[in-house]
Structure formats: structure tokens, C-alpha cells
Design a protein around this motif. Structure first.
Motif, PDB file in Angstrom:
ATOM      1  N   ALA A 265      89.059  30.469  70.043  1.00  0.00           N
ATOM      2  CA  ALA A 265      87.749  29.827  70.204  1.00  0.00           C
ATOM      3  C   ALA A 265      86.648  30.870  70.344  1.00  0.00           C
ATOM      4  O   ALA A 265      85.562  30.734  69.765  1.00  0.00           O
ATOM      5  N   LEU A 266      86.921  31.916  71.094  1.00  0.00           N
ATOM      6  CA  LEU A 266      85.920  32.956  71.322  1.00  0.00           C
ATOM      7  C   LEU A 266      85.666  33.771  70.055  1.00  0.00           C
ATOM      8  O   LEU A 266      84.518  34.081  69.720  1.00  0.00           O
ATOM      9  N   ALA A 267      86.726  34.099  69.343  1.00  0.00           N
ATOM     10  CA  ALA A 267      86.573  34.857  68.103  1.00  0.00           C
ATOM     11  C   ALA A 267      85.789  34.053  67.072  1.00  0.00           C
ATOM     12  O   ALA A 267      85.000  34.617  66.306  1.00  0.00           O
ATOM     13  N   TRP A 268      86.009  32.740  67.052  1.00  0.00           N
ATOM     14  CA  TRP A 268      85.269  31.890  66.108  1.00  0.00           C
ATOM     15  C   TRP A 268      83.764  31.973  66.364  1.00  0.00           C
ATOM     16  O   TRP A 268      82.974  32.127  65.440  1.00  0.00           O
ATOM     17  N   LEU A 299      89.755  36.252  62.881  1.00  0.00           N
ATOM     18  CA  LEU A 299      90.380  35.025  62.402  1.00  0.00           C
ATOM     19  C   LEU A 299      90.591  35.078  60.891  1.00  0.00           C
ATOM     20  O   LEU A 299      89.667  35.433  60.146  1.00  0.00           O
ATOM     21  N   PRO A 300      91.779  34.707  60.435  1.00  0.00           N
ATOM     22  CA  PRO A 300      91.985  34.569  58.990  1.00  0.00           C
ATOM     23  C   PRO A 300      91.025  33.521  58.434  1.00  0.00           C
ATOM     24  O   PRO A 300      90.706  32.539  59.108  1.00  0.00           O
ATOM     25  N   GLU A 301      90.560  33.731  57.222  1.00  0.00           N
ATOM     26  CA  GLU A 301      89.585  32.820  56.629  1.00  0.00           C
ATOM     27  C   GLU A 301      90.094  31.388  56.584  1.00  0.00           C
ATOM     28  O   GLU A 301      89.325  30.439  56.758  1.00  0.00           O
ATOM     29  N   GLN A 302      91.388  31.202  56.355  1.00  0.00           N
ATOM     30  CA  GLN A 302      91.935  29.848  56.285  1.00  0.00           C
ATOM     31  C   GLN A 302      91.826  29.136  57.632  1.00  0.00           C
ATOM     32  O   GLN A 302      91.470  27.955  57.699  1.00  0.00           O
ATOM     33  N   VAL A 306      89.447  25.802  58.455  1.00  0.00           N
ATOM     34  CA  VAL A 306      89.969  24.551  59.023  1.00  0.00           C
ATOM     35  C   VAL A 306      89.193  24.171  60.282  1.00  0.00           C
ATOM     36  O   VAL A 306      88.793  23.013  60.461  1.00  0.00           O
ATOM     37  N   LEU A 307      88.968  25.131  61.166  1.00  0.00           N
ATOM     38  CA  LEU A 307      88.208  24.854  62.386  1.00  0.00           C
ATOM     39  C   LEU A 307      86.781  24.447  62.052  1.00  0.00           C
ATOM     40  O   LEU A 307      86.206  23.564  62.702  1.00  0.00           O
TER      41      LEU A 307
END
Length: 321
Positions: A265-268, A299-302, A306-307
Motif C-alpha cells: 500500500a505504501l509503495a503504491w 511494485l510490478p506493473e501488473q 490491478v490495484l
């Protein structure tokens, strides 16, 4: 930890900021000292507070720590003004006198002659934006702050303030707003406005007021904010079925990456477009270390896609036609 420039200003901060809303109340001086040491040792620089946090208690704790624990020049110090507690509760007052009086009181509590960033904490419908911006102008020109900005203002008033400030020769540096997988409203207008105007976005509560840690999946822990008499109302808006669906999707993504939900969540938030800094309000050092663990996560792009899709805010007229 990565250092980033806030917008087009010359102010550089760590990608993760340390919030102090609970300091002096739920977090005592010893715990705060441990947290600040851990934060600085990890490369963190931005220390975020406000005159309203604990009615000044957070700033008093910070003042002591800047004397005894960490040197003043090791942190980028940000405080806020514009919310004052009176006999009838908290009152928003962004008038020039109120703002400058509050700033002077903050500097006394913090034990410094200037802060690095000073923000107007909330919109004040009873004061013209021109008067509010004039206080920011005075604060910068007198050296009480190096940079100025706004917190919790919508896109249109942020643009208005930034235009007035630029005309006065004191461009705004930052807009601090709530932003997380549970609150993406700033993407409608605030983020595009900040980008065009050169303001860096500072995201507060990137963990959805603690809900995105996953701690509330089954119940409300007795030692959590949601169980606290004075913070229960802060958390409850996100204890909904919709929020639980987001949390479950987040947990699934985190499990797949072998990371904690709060790290994902934080990395996003940290790496979202326009974000200069994500401010975490850890109550304990252990909680802070959980957030610091996300520093190496990309985070991986995929996963990000999705998020993005499952939490996207609704857009309509006039944002999208």
C-alpha cells in the motif's frame, strides 16, 4: 532512502515522511525519540507536524528531540497552522493574524527560528485567499519559513492560492492531502493542478488511516486507533464493506510478492504520479519500522495496474467527457 524535489521548488525531502499526530499524547517522548532515530538512520528527513497536534504537544516533543536527539539540520521540518482549538472545539482560522501568531508559537515550541515548510492546514471560507496567501508571503520574506504550501485544499482553491502566491513572488512548494488506495479523490483535479503549477504532492495517511495494514480484517484490536476514544472517528469511515474488499485484494497482492500489505500500500502511494513524499503517522517505533521496510519495494506493473483498476475513483463531468 530516496530524496526527491517537491514539485519545481528547490526543497528536497525523503520519499517517506514521519508524521507526528500522536506525539505528546499516544506516543510519549521516549517512543518518539526511538522513532526519530530509526527514521533518520534509514535516511528519512521529512518530519511533519502541526500546531493543532495535541494542542501543541507534538511540537513541544519535537523541540526537545531537536535539542537532545537529532540535530536540527538533519531534518526537513514541516508544520501547519490554521486550525485552532477554542471553547467550542477546533475552529478553522486562516486569517493573517491567526496564522502568523500560530507560526510564532510553533517556532517557540520547536525551539528553532524557522521551519523548512509551512502549510495552511485547512480551507477557511471566512477569509479571502488573498489574505491567507499574504501570511505565507510574510512568513517566507521574514525567514520564519523557507517554503510554504497548503494542506487539505481542493484543486480549485489550490490553483487560486498558487496563482496569487506566484504573482507575489513566493511560489507555493507543496500541497499536502490525504491519498491512499482507499482515498483517491485527489486524482480528479488536485494532482493535475499541482503538476501544472509546480507543487509537490505530500500524501498523508497513505495506509488508509491504518486500515490498509490489514489489522482490522477480523476485528478491532484493543490497542488500535479504532479502539481509541479520540481517534475512533478518524478510522471508522474506512471500516466499510467496500474498504474490506480493497484490503482483501491488497492482501492477495502482498502474499504473491512475499511482502506485508502495508508495504504494498505504501509503495503504491509513494510511487504514484505527482507524489513527492508519503507521510506515515506511526504511533510506535515498531509500526514505523514496518513502513521503512517498504523502501526497497518497487511494485510490478501488473500488480499496480490491478490495484489501480479496483480502486479507481469515479470520474465524470467535467473531469472526463
Amino acid at each position: 532512502m530516496q530524496l526527491r524535489r517537491l514539485g519545481s521548488s528547490g526543497l528536497r525531502t525523503s520519499a517517506l515522511g514521519l508524521g507526528t499526530m500522536t506525539w505528546g499524547r499516544d506516543t510519549d517522548a521516549l517512543e518518539a525519540a526511538d522513532s526519530l532515530r530509526a527514521f533518520v538512520e534509514a535516511g528519512g528527513t521529512l518530519l511533519d507536524t502541526a500546531a493543532s497536534y495535541g494542542d501543541g504537544a507534538a511540537e513541544e516533543v519535537i523541540g526537545g528531540l531537536l535539542r537532545d536527539v537529532v540535530a536540527r539540520d538533519e531534518v526537513v521540518l514541516c508544520t501547519k497552522a490554521g486550525a485552532r482549538r477554542g471553547p467550542d472545539g477546533v475552529r478553522v482560522d486562516a486569517g493573517r493574524g491567526a496564522l502568523l501568531d500560530t507560526l510564532d508559537a510553533s517556532l517557540r515550541r520547536l525551539g528553532t527560528d524557522h521551519v523548512d515548510l509551512w502549510l495552511v492546514q485547512a480551507p477557511d471560507s471566512g477569509t479571502t485567499m488573498a489574505e491567507t496567501v499574504s501570511a505565507l508571503d510574510v512568513a517566507v520574506r521574514t525567514g520564519r519559513t523557507r517554503y510554504a504550501g497548503l494542506a487539505n485544499h481542493p484543486g480549485w482553491s489550490t490553483a487560486h492560492a498558487a496563482t496569487l502566491a506566484a504573482a507575489a513572488g513566493v511560489p507555493l512548494a507543496a500541497a499536502q492531502v490525504e491519498y491512499s488506495l482507499l482515498e483517491r479523490g485527489i486524482e480528479r483535479e488536485l494532482v493535475p493542478a499541482a503538476h501544472e503549477l509546480g507543487l509537490g504532492v505530500m500524501a498523508w495517511s497513505p495506509l488508509g488511516r491504518g486500515v490498509l495494514t490489514g489489522k482490522y480484517r477480523r476485528s478491532v484490536p484493543a490497542d488500535s486507533r479504532a479502539a481509541s476514544p479520540h481517534l475512533r472517528g478518524f478510522v471508522e469511515p474506512y471500516l466499510t464493506d467496500d474498504a474490506r474488499s480493497v484490503v482483501e485484494a491488497l492482501v492477495t497482492a502482498a502474499d504473491g510478492l512475499g511482502r506485508a500489505p502495508l508495504e504494498v500500500a505504501l509503495a503504491w502511494v509513494r510511487d504514484a504520479p505527482g507524489v513527492g513524499c508519503a507521510v506515515v503517522g506511526a504511533r510506535t517505533t515498531a509500526q514505523l519500522r514496518g513502513s521503512l521496510a517498504a523502501d526497497d519495494l518497487e511494485l510490478p506493473e501488473q500488480i499496480r495496474a490491478v490495484l489501480d483498476e479496483i480502486t479507481a475513483p469515479e470520474l465524470g463531468y467535467p473531469e472526463r467527457r
